[in-house]
Design an enzyme around this catalytic site. Structure first.
Site, mmCIF file in Angstrom:
data_model
loop_
_atom_site.group_PDB
_atom_site.id
_atom_site.type_symbol
_atom_site.label_atom_id
_atom_site.label_comp_id
_atom_site.label_asym_id
_atom_site.label_seq_id
_atom_site.Cartn_x
_atom_site.Cartn_y
_atom_site.Cartn_z
ATOM 1 N N ASP A 13 0.832 -1.213 0.000
ATOM 2 C CA ASP A 13 0.000 0.000 0.000
ATOM 3 C C ASP A 13 0.867 1.264 0.000
ATOM 4 O OD1 ASP A 13 -2.280 -1.705 0.424
ATOM 5 O OD2 ASP A 13 -1.772 -1.739 2.548
ATOM 6 N N GLU A 50 -11.387 -1.138 -2.505
ATOM 7 C CA GLU A 50 -10.701 -0.314 -1.499
ATOM 8 C C GLU A 50 -9.631 0.550 -2.168
ATOM 9 O OE1 GLU A 50 -9.476 -3.291 1.252
ATOM 10 O OE2 GLU A 50 -8.108 -4.270 -0.128
#
Length: 316
Positions: free
Chosen positions: A39, A207
């Site tokens: 991420d 997401e």
């Protein structure tokens, strides 16, 4: 003519050797060094590139040439006391999906704390005068969920609209991705939530929102399907666009991202599995992680130039 062309080719070759081959930054960047990241978010300060990612206290990498990366100290050395109040079962110092951006003379770091599969989560904020200066200040809680809401407070993304106004995109699973206006002074929410994308398939797996403005459109990038499973990850990156930052976002086929829409940008390949957790920098760079099938499925940093087709859609 052939002799002149040969002389020109030799001259260009010498220049490339002296000044560095410009192609080294074209398309997919050739990276080396410590590339462990999940991420990731990216920002350039001076001549150095900084990448921050999920991990203990928010993990950091730095490169002084855009190629070789090395690890730098984590952002948080100890946990702010408020973390446990909002996420009692958080694994100690486990911080997810940071986002770093410069705005109004400061550097802002949004991040999330949670436990896997739960929407008992919180988004926090830290600030600094610059990345290089360090000395990050805990700005406290931004927003949270306690398990009763139909959305999740993770994967924050600071978005600056075409008028210079700040917004926060966030969300994961449940009812999908959200957007809220921020106060310029506190950099915390000042308005209601707007839903900008959701899925009703694959358990609602969407997401990691990242929004960028380009030539009159806002482009919403997201990650769908399963992450965090090494070579068995099915993560992939999708996108849509809208004339308004609040949507509706539609993909290349005109399908709304509120109704399972999203054109696939990258679904991985034989070596790089499950690319996602993306961040867009200056509308011309995309950073994300992918799981390396040649290294036991470890997540690694990937950076590419983000290009745009003649009809205004993103591509590598």
């Amino acid at each position: 003519m052939k002799r002149k062309f040969g002389i020109l080719f030799i001259a260009l070759t010498i220049m490339a050797a002296a000044f560095g081959d410009a192609r080294s930054y074209a398309a997919h960047w050739g990276l080396s060094g410590d590339l462990g990241a999940h991420d990731p978010t990216i920002m350039k300060e001076g001549n150095s590139w900084y990448v921050f990612s999920t991990g203990e206290g928010i993990q950091g990498l730095r490169s002084d040439d855009g190629k070789n990366f090395y690890r730098i100290p984590q952002i948080f050395l100890t946990a702010p006391s408020w973390w446990k109040n909002y996420v009692p079962n958080q694994k100690p110092m486990d911080v997810w999906a940071p986002d770093v951006k410069s705005y109004n003379g400061k550097v802002w770091m949004y991040y999330s704390i949670s436990t896997f599969g739960s929407n008992v989560s919180a988004i926090g904020l830290a600030s600094a005068s610059s990345i290089g200066a360090g000395s990050w200040k805990d700005e406290g809680i931004v927003l949270s969920t306690n398990g009763t809401q139909n959305y999740n407070a993770i994967d924050p993304e600071l978005v600056i609209d075409a008028n210079g106004e700040p917004w926060l995109a966030f969300g994961s699973f449940w009812s999908g991705l959200k957007l809220t206006k921020l106060d310029k002074n506190t950099m915390k929410p000042t308005g209601s939530l707007t839903s900008i994308a959701r899925r009703t398939v694959n358990d609602g797996a969407i997401e990691a929102p990242s929004i960028t403005y380009h030539n009159g459109y806002y482009y919403l990038f997201a990650s769908i399907d399963k992450c965090c499973s090494g070579v068995n990850s099915t993560y992939k990156m999708v996108y849509g666009r809208s004339k308004s930052i609040t949507g509706p976002y539609v993909d290349k086929n005109g399908v709304s991202m509120m109704n399972n829409g999203g054109t696939i940008l990258d679904a991985g390949n034989a070596r790089w599995k499950g690319p996602g957790g993306q961040d867009i920098y200056n509308a011309n760079l995309i950073v994300r992680h992918a799981y390396d099938a040649e290294d036991e499925g470890r997540p690694k940093l990937m950076i590419s130039d983000l290009k745009w087709t003649s009809d205004g859609w993103p591509t590598y």
